[in-house]
Design an enzyme around this catalytic site. Structure first.
Site, PDB file in Angstrom:
ATOM      1  N   GLY A   1       0.834  -1.219   0.072  1.00 49.52           N
ATOM      2  CA  GLY A   1       0.110   0.010  -0.028  1.00 49.52           C
ATOM      3  C   GLY A   1       0.798   1.267  -0.024  1.00 49.52           C
TER       4      GLY A   1
ATOM      5  N   SER B   1      -6.085  -5.860  -2.551  1.00 55.22           N
ATOM      6  CA  SER B   1      -7.482  -5.193  -2.807  1.00 55.22           C
ATOM      7  C   SER B   1      -7.242  -3.608  -2.881  1.00 55.22           C
ATOM      8  CB  SER B   1      -8.207  -5.432  -1.440  1.00 55.22           C
ATOM      9  OG  SER B   1      -7.556  -4.868  -0.445  1.00 55.22           O
TER      10      SER B   1
ATOM     11  N   SER C   1      -5.051   5.830  13.157  1.00 57.10           N
ATOM     12  CA  SER C   1      -5.307   6.912  12.641  1.00 57.10           C
ATOM     13  C   SER C   1      -6.025   8.070  13.453  1.00 57.10           C
ATOM     14  CB  SER C   1      -6.522   6.623  11.747  1.00 57.10           C
ATOM     15  OG  SER C   1      -7.283   7.850  11.319  1.00 57.10           O
TER      16      SER C   1
ATOM     17  N   TYR D   1     -14.999   3.696   9.832  1.00 56.20           N
ATOM     18  CA  TYR D   1     -13.901   3.642   9.705  1.00 56.20           C
ATOM     19  C   TYR D   1     -12.970   3.839  10.846  1.00 56.20           C
ATOM     20  CZ  TYR D   1      -8.747   4.937   8.350  1.00 56.20           C
ATOM     21  OH  TYR D   1      -7.473   5.054   8.633  1.00 56.20           O
TER      22      TYR D   1
ATOM     23  N   LYS E   1     -10.573   1.539  13.752  1.00 57.52           N
ATOM     24  CA  LYS E   1      -9.271   1.715  14.298  1.00 57.52           C
ATOM     25  C   LYS E   1      -9.145   1.799  15.797  1.00 57.52           C
ATOM     26  CE  LYS E   1      -6.783   2.071  10.159  1.00 57.52           C
ATOM     27  NZ  LYS E   1      -5.720   1.339  10.117  1.00 57.52           N
TER      28      LYS E   1
ATOM     29  N   PHE F   1      -2.847  11.781  10.536  1.00 56.27           N
ATOM     30  CA  PHE F   1      -3.995  12.403  10.068  1.00 56.27           C
ATOM     31  C   PHE F   1      -3.920  12.275   8.423  1.00 56.27           C
ATOM     32  CE2 PHE F   1      -5.624  14.856  13.651  1.00 56.27           C
ATOM     33  CZ  PHE F   1      -4.687  14.711  14.388  1.00 56.27           C
TER      34      PHE F   1
ATOM     35  N   ASN G   1     -10.822  10.429  -3.674  1.00 62.02           N
ATOM     36  CA  ASN G   1     -11.864  11.191  -2.544  1.00 62.02           C
ATOM     37  C   ASN G   1     -10.797  12.253  -1.992  1.00 62.02           C
ATOM     38  OD1 ASN G   1     -14.111   9.474  -2.219  1.00 62.02           O
ATOM     39  ND2 ASN G   1     -12.671   7.916  -1.678  1.00 62.02           N
TER      40      ASN G   1
ATOM     41  N   ARG H   1     -18.589  18.879   2.664  1.00 66.56           N
ATOM     42  CA  ARG H   1     -18.937  17.364   2.453  1.00 66.56           C
ATOM     43  C   ARG H   1     -19.541  16.924   3.860  1.00 66.56           C
ATOM     44  NH1 ARG H   1     -13.631  14.025   0.863  1.00 66.56           N
ATOM     45  NH2 ARG H   1     -13.232  14.791   3.103  1.00 66.56           N
TER      46      ARG H   1
ATOM     47  N   GLY I   1     -19.862  14.915   6.988  1.00 69.91           N
ATOM     48  CA  GLY I   1     -18.885  14.191   7.768  1.00 69.91           C
ATOM     49  C   GLY I   1     -17.564  14.903   8.215  1.00 69.91           C
TER      50      GLY I   1
END
Ligand code: WQD
Length: 339
Positions: free
Chosen positions: A10, A34, A124, A148, A152, A177, A197, A291, A293
């Protein structure tokens, strides 16, 4: 040291691998690709001029994980693997709980079976209660505002309990962050699937011409220019923080948590201007509604990482923008073909 790295293909994992290989660690990467590409690992090997073993497998497959762990017998684990899109997590909560939490429990089980007692967990800053005053310290109350973030937060609690129940164990939990940027070579970087995103990959594609304009999500926040402010951190700084945490857990027992950031918040428009200055590319944008959230500002108090780990961010916003542009121009289609 023998290090087992989940999610090593990743964005953050691949950059951490390049630095980890420089420490002459023996490494096994466990990844299901993935949200990543085998090409990233090929480039890591080339960049580091070093080899390591790779197992393609799923965190939720206990047999695959146990078999890889048995075969490798790691001294420590760095755990990156997991789903990480805030919006998607609201639509597919069970996938997120199964993969992120179930996968972490499977990992800790596999570690127990081979007597591996050291873990660095890539958490996170979305675990913090966004309504608490910032800059957040490691003692700021946890109340994740997304599925999400809750995964965490729960994994952190599981690791704390596992460490308390495992004599001689040591764990470092890193809360960060907004990771951005790319390796100085431009050979590895962030390669989001589909339309990004996150802000920087989106701006980078507008600059490159593959996206038309940036939609700025709201300009009525209590920030310098009304747009959202975040603690962006260069992925190379984030990688070195993971290495510092790995070194730390070899000389302590128990569970320690660290904010990893610059301690400075940058607004959307400040980031956009920096990107224009660094690349000479105008970034057309339009202010639209906030946006769902989103919060106004997220920024960390990062003094503990400096005090305990001897780690401090080195790269500024301009360096972040330069590195992502170098990656973008050298790899307009990311790591394609994927998989
Ligand atoms: C940054 C700012 C947006 C896109 C994400 C994830 C979370 C965490 C950190 C790992 C905000 C604005 C964005 C766009 C915009 N990662 N923006 N137009 O939401 O702070 O956090 O990364 O733990 O998983 O939530 O990052 O890059 O999406 O947004 O105006 O097209 O840019 O409103 O103020 P975010 P982001």
């Amino acid at each position: 040291m023998r290090v087992f790295v989940t999610g090593g293909a990743g964005f953050i994992g691949s950059h951490t691998l390049v630095q980890l290989l420089r420490t002459n660690a023996d490494i096994m990467v466990f990844d299901n690709y993935s949200n990543s590409s085998p090409e990233a690992l090929k480039r890591v090997k080339r960049l580091a001029q070093s080899d390591f073993s790779i197992v393609e497998g799923d965190m939720c497959d206990p047999r695959a994980l146990a078999s890889a762990m048995q075969g490798f017998k790691p001294d420590a684990v760095i755990h990156f693997a997991g789903l990480k899109a805030v919006g998607e997590s609201a639509e597919k909560p069970l996938d997120y709980y199964r993969t992120n939490i179930g996968g972490s429990i499977t990992l800790l089980d596999a570690m127990d079976k081979v007597g591996c007692k050291r873990i660095v967990f890539s958490s996170s800053a979305t675990v913090y209660d966004p309504n608490k005053p910032f800059p957040f310290t490691e003692d700021t109350a946890l109340c994740a505002a997304s599925t999400y973030g809750r995964t965490k937060q729960f994994i952190e609690e599981i690791i704390r309990d596992w460490s308390a129940a495992t004599p001689g164990s040591s764990a470092a939990i890193l809360r960060y962050f907004n990771p951005v940027g790319a390796h100085a070579s431009g050979d590895i970087g962030e390669d989001p699937v589909g339309i990004p995103n996150n802000l920087l990959p989106y701006i980078s594609r507008v600059a490159h011409g593959s996206l038309q304009e940036l939609q700025v999500f709201g300009n009525e926040y209590a920030t310098a220019d009304g747009t959202g402010a975040r603690d962006y951190i260069h992925v190379e700084d984030l990688a070195s923080a993971h290495i510092a945490a790995l070194e730390h857990i070899t000389s302590m027992t128990g569970c320690d948590t660290f904010n990893i950031g610059t301690g400075t918040a940058t607004t959307v428009l400040e980031m956009l201007r920096a990107f224009e200055k660094v690349t000479g590319k105008p970034i057309p944008y339009r202010i639209v509604g906030a946006r769902a959230g989103d919060v106004s500002t997220t920024v960390a108090n990062v003094s503990k990482a400096e005090r305990v780990l001897g780690w401090k961010a080195k790269y500024d916003i301009d360096a972040m923008c330069r590195s992502i542009w170098n990656w973008q121009t050298r790899n307009p289609r990311g790591y394609e073909p994927r998989g």
